[in-house]
Design a protein around this motif. Structure first.
Motif, PDB file in Angstrom:
ATOM      1  N   ASP A  10     -35.415-118.971  51.514  1.00 21.70           N
ATOM      2  CA  ASP A  10     -34.542-117.976  50.896  1.00 21.70           C
ATOM      3  C   ASP A  10     -33.888-117.169  52.021  1.00 21.70           C
ATOM      4  O   ASP A  10     -34.495-116.262  52.590  1.00 21.70           O
ATOM      5  CB  ASP A  10     -35.341-117.060  49.964  1.00 21.70           C
ATOM      6  N   HIS A  11     -32.658-117.500  52.325  1.00 22.72           N
ATOM      7  CA  HIS A  11     -31.927-116.868  53.416  1.00 22.72           C
ATOM      8  C   HIS A  11     -31.584-115.408  53.132  1.00 22.72           C
ATOM      9  O   HIS A  11     -31.174-114.682  54.038  1.00 22.72           O
ATOM     10  CB  HIS A  11     -30.653-117.667  53.733  1.00 22.72           C
ATOM     11  N   THR A  12     -31.762-114.952  51.895  1.00 23.20           N
ATOM     12  CA  THR A  12     -31.521-113.546  51.573  1.00 23.20           C
ATOM     13  C   THR A  12     -32.735-112.675  51.872  1.00 23.20           C
ATOM     14  O   THR A  12     -32.634-111.447  51.857  1.00 23.20           O
ATOM     15  CB  THR A  12     -31.133-113.356  50.088  1.00 23.20           C
ATOM     16  N   LYS A  13     -33.880-113.296  52.149  1.00 20.99           N
ATOM     17  CA  LYS A  13     -35.121-112.544  52.381  1.00 20.99           C
ATOM     18  C   LYS A  13     -35.460-112.379  53.864  1.00 20.99           C
ATOM     19  O   LYS A  13     -36.258-111.521  54.217  1.00 20.99           O
ATOM     20  CB  LYS A  13     -36.301-113.237  51.690  1.00 20.99           C
ATOM     21  N   LYS A  15     -35.141-111.533  57.953  1.00 23.58           N
ATOM     22  CA  LYS A  15     -34.630-110.374  58.692  1.00 23.58           C
ATOM     23  C   LYS A  15     -34.437-110.764  60.147  1.00 23.58           C
ATOM     24  O   LYS A  15     -35.355-110.704  60.943  1.00 23.58           O
ATOM     25  CB  LYS A  15     -35.600-109.203  58.558  1.00 23.58           C
ATOM     26  N   GLN A  42     -28.108-112.421  61.200  1.00 27.46           N
ATOM     27  CA  GLN A  42     -28.473-112.421  59.787  1.00 27.46           C
ATOM     28  C   GLN A  42     -27.636-113.444  59.014  1.00 27.46           C
ATOM     29  O   GLN A  42     -26.403-113.383  59.032  1.00 27.46           O
ATOM     30  CB  GLN A  42     -28.274-111.024  59.199  1.00 27.46           C
ATOM     31  N   ASN A  44     -25.493-115.318  56.359  1.00 25.67           N
ATOM     32  CA  ASN A  44     -24.482-114.919  55.380  1.00 25.67           C
ATOM     33  C   ASN A  44     -23.890-113.531  55.612  1.00 25.67           C
ATOM     34  O   ASN A  44     -23.134-113.039  54.781  1.00 25.67           O
ATOM     35  CB  ASN A  44     -25.035-115.039  53.955  1.00 25.67           C
ATOM     36  N   GLN A  45     -24.218-112.918  56.742  1.00 24.04           N
ATOM     37  CA  GLN A  45     -23.620-111.634  57.091  1.00 24.04           C
ATOM     38  C   GLN A  45     -22.842-111.715  58.399  1.00 24.04           C
ATOM     39  O   GLN A  45     -21.951-110.915  58.637  1.00 24.04           O
ATOM     40  CB  GLN A  45     -24.690-110.552  57.192  1.00 24.04           C
ATOM     41  N   THR A  81     -25.838-119.407  62.981  1.00 20.38           N
ATOM     42  CA  THR A  81     -26.654-118.193  62.972  1.00 20.38           C
ATOM     43  C   THR A  81     -27.870-118.301  63.884  1.00 20.38           C
ATOM     44  O   THR A  81     -28.620-117.337  64.012  1.00 20.38           O
ATOM     45  CB  THR A  81     -27.132-117.841  61.548  1.00 20.38           C
TER      46      THR A  81
END
Length: 157
Positions: A10-13, A15, A42, A44-45, A81
């Motif tokens: 989960d790339h949203t979790k 850091k 990070q 997707n940022q 990334t």
């Protein structure tokens, strides 16, 4: 269809910046290799533009091998990334994070264009797409954020 571990993460979790041991694979005839996620920015940022990423790749190929034995390959992620690092040895994520931190510090503070190996037409498949300036700037930014030995909880080395 085979399951690819990095596509289940989960790339949203996570850091970033961090080091993560993805897997240790045993060979059918013995031996093993370890695969690490050296996540620099990070997901997707942000992403590192190709010139800077390409120069970091060339520098990591040399400098990380000076710090850790048994490195087979260090290759950039397509998402730009970070990098996979494949090794004959399984190191703790803290050991790899310390080696990465030291490498980035050397890039930021000491490396000159003359130190970057394999950047000519005979030794590089895309020799025109390099940026030492970008590699240095990203190194400074990543060091300022700190490199964690854990992808989900900030444990800065």
């Amino acid at each position: 269809m085979s399951e690819v571990e990095s596509f289940t993460l989960d790339h949203t979790k996570v850091k970033a910046p961090y080091v993560r041991l993805i897997t240790e694979e045993k060979g059918p005839n013995g031996g093993s290799v370890a695969n690490y996620d050296l996540r620099l920015v990070q997901p997707n940022q942000s992403s590192i533009e190709t010139g800077g990423l390409h120069t970091l790749e060339h520098l990591f190929a040399d400098l990380m091998r000076n710090r850790l034995d048994g490195i087979i390959d260090i290759s950039p992620f397509g998402c730009r990334t970070g990098f996979h690092m494949i090794s004959w040895y399984t190191y703790s994520t803290e050991e790899v994070a310390k080696a990465l931190k030291s490498t980035l510090q050397e890039i930021a503070d000491k490396i000159t264009w003359d130190d970057v190996q394999g950047v000519g037409i005979k030794s590089c498949g895309n020799y025109k797409d390099h940026s030492l300036h970008s590699a240095k700037e990203w190194s400074k930014l990543i060091l300022k954020q700190g490199i964690s030995s854990d992808p989900f909880e900030r444990k800065v080395v």
